[in-house]
Design an enzyme around this catalytic site. Structure first.
Site, short mmCIF file in Angstrom:
data_model
loop_
_atom_site.label_atom_id
_atom_site.label_comp_id
_atom_site.label_asym_id
_atom_site.label_seq_id
_atom_site.Cartn_x
_atom_site.Cartn_y
_atom_site.Cartn_z
N LYS A 90 0.81 -1.22 0.00
CA LYS A 90 0.00 0.00 0.00
C LYS A 90 0.85 1.28 0.00
CE LYS A 90 -4.44 -1.56 1.70
NZ LYS A 90 -4.24 -2.99 2.03
N GLU A 112 -9.87 7.11 3.39
CA GLU A 112 -10.81 6.15 3.97
C GLU A 112 -10.03 4.93 4.41
OE1 GLU A 112 -9.90 6.14 0.85
OE2 GLU A 112 -9.54 4.00 0.54
N SER A 371 1.83 -9.70 -1.22
CA SER A 371 1.43 -8.30 -1.02
C SER A 371 1.77 -7.76 0.36
CB SER A 371 -0.07 -8.15 -1.30
OG SER A 371 -0.83 -9.02 -0.48
C1 LIG Z 1 -5.06 -4.01 1.52
C2 LIG Z 1 -4.35 -5.27 1.21
C3 LIG Z 1 -4.72 -6.10 0.12
C4 LIG Z 1 -5.93 -5.84 -0.74
O1 LIG Z 1 -5.91 -4.66 -1.47
P1 LIG Z 1 -5.68 -4.63 -3.05
O2 LIG Z 1 -6.03 -3.24 -3.41
O3 LIG Z 1 -6.59 -5.65 -3.66
O4 LIG Z 1 -4.27 -4.96 -3.28
C5 LIG Z 1 -3.97 -7.22 -0.14
N1 LIG Z 1 -2.90 -7.56 0.60
C6 LIG Z 1 -2.52 -6.80 1.66
C7 LIG Z 1 -1.34 -7.23 2.47
C8 LIG Z 1 -3.22 -5.64 1.99
O5 LIG Z 1 -2.83 -4.90 3.04
#
Ligand SMILES: *Cc1c(COP(=O)(O)O)cnc(C)c1O
Length: 387
Positions: A90, A112, A371
């Site tokens: 993020k 948000e 992610s």
């Molecule tokens: C917020 C988040 C997501 C989901 O958000 P996307 O916009 O779909 O990427 C996925 N993995 C992690 C670790 C997150 O913090």
């Protein structure tokens, strides 16, 4: 990068902007500003500087040798967004947008947040760039995520509780847009995923595309060729679109998005307008957005970014669902085999890789976008596994 985008932020029939005229004016101004900065060498040099010095990029593309051996199929590589400052992808988008905010003369940033992760990333960057920070969060979400609320406050942000509606993410988004319309002259709305009215999905993709820019260069260095597939989890779709971006025009690379089976907008959704843009949405019998239930808070959203909706409809990308049990299994398997505890969101992508890799041959290559890291989820998994 993708060439499908046409005027006004449409991806095929998806995307666009369905908002009141006073908000449209603000979005048009934001679009013009983004067009100016995105190819500005000075802006990009500054963006790269903070990615390197503050976020810690580039992060590695780690060969998961134990997991690959255990599964006995395709070679698995992990793109390590979990190693970024604040522990997830993020921050890539937050840094890009806050640099825009600064150049646009904003003194105040609003955002948000649902589970709190985007709120924490935004509060982090606001502390770093000395911006006044207000985070809108549903009253119900505040109750469930007390620790993230405290993190944001620790970082100097003001967290505003939204009691309207169901006190959830959607209500927080509505409040943030209302604030923007009133205060646009000195306030920047820093939106957290590849969703919302144009130009937000395009802006977020632009700043998250660093993921695939790096992974493409890294896999060419390590293997001398492109991967057979890239796998990412999809909530709003920002880490997935960033992980896909530089492969969309490489037809030999399969693009695979993974959703929770109880928040499967891409697999089971229908085209509809949600939160000011058109996408695939999970609707109930009365045409209202369905409540979703995912053990991964970051994937709990009834819609999905417009470009993913288009990639699904056009057949360029594939999307699959994973059950909560499979997610918990993947969370433990990656921890035990590689010594990496993945976020529950990322565990969806890992879970699909566990299924796919054994069906492929040892000369094939998968990239799994990790992610985020799972430290934030350990307590929740503890209570699910031990109680
Ligand atoms: C917020 C988040 C997501 C989901 O958000 P996307 O916009 O779909 O990427 C996925 N993995 C992690 C670790 C997150 O913090």
């Amino acid at each position: 990068m993708s060439r499908v985008e046409i005027q006004d932020g449409y991806f095929g029939q998806f995307g666009g902007s369905f908002v009141p005229p006073e908000l449209q004016e603000v979005l048009d101004y934001l679009t013009a500003q983004f067009e100016q900065y995105k190819d500005d060498p000075e802006f990009n040099a500054e963006y790269r500087y903070y990615l390197k010095e503050y976020v810690g990029r580039e992060n590695p593309l780690t060969f998961a040798q134990n997991l690959t051996k255990k599964l006995g199929g395709a070679k698995i590589y992990l793109k390590r967004e979990d190693l970024n400052h604040t522990g997830a992808h993020k921050i890539n988008n937050v840094i890009g947008q806050i640099l825009m905010a600064k150049r646009m003369g904003a003194k105040r940033v609003i955002a948000e947040t649902g589970a709190g992760q985007h709120g924490v990333a935004t509060a982090t960057a606001c502390a770093m760039f000395d911006m006044d920070c207000t985070i809108y969060m549903g009253a119900e979400d505040i109750r469930r995520q007390a620790l993230n609320v405290f993190r944001m406050e620790l970082l100097g942000a003001k967290v505003v509780s939204v009691a309207k509606g169901q006190g959830r993410l959607k209500d927080a988004v509505d409040e943030a847009f209302a604030d923007l319309v009133e205060n646009y002259k000195h306030t920047f709305y820093l939106l957290g995923s590849a969703v919302g009215p144009h130009p937000f999905p395009t802006i977020v993709k632009h700043f998250q595309a660093i993921i695939s820019e790096e992974s493409k260069r890294q896999i060419l260095e390590k293997e001398g060729r492109l991967p057979d597939a890239v796998i990412a989890c999809a909530g709003g779709g920002s880490n997935a679109i960033g992980a896909f971006a530089h492969y969309i025009d490489e037809p030999g690379v399969r693009l695979i998005g993974v959703e929770p089976d109880q928040a499967a907008a891409l697999t089971k959704g229908v085209p509809a307008v949600l939160h000011g843009f058109k996408c695939l949405v999970l609707l109930d019998e009365n045409g209202n957005p369905q409540p979703t239930f995912s053990i991964a808070a970051g994937l709990d959203y009834p819609g999905i970014g417009p470009e993913h909706s288009y990639l699904k409809e056009s057949g360029r990308a594939e999307y699959y669902t994973i059950t909560n049990e499979e997610v918990l299994e993947a969370f433990q398997v990656l921890s035990k085999t590689e010594g990496i505890i993945p976020a529950l969101e990322s565990s969806h992508a890992v879970a699909y890789a566990l299924k796919l890799a054994p069906t492929l041959t040892s000369d094939q290559i998968l990239i799994v976008n990790l992610s985020g890291r799972g430290d934030k989820d350990v307590e929740q998994v503890y209570s699910m596994l031990k109680k």
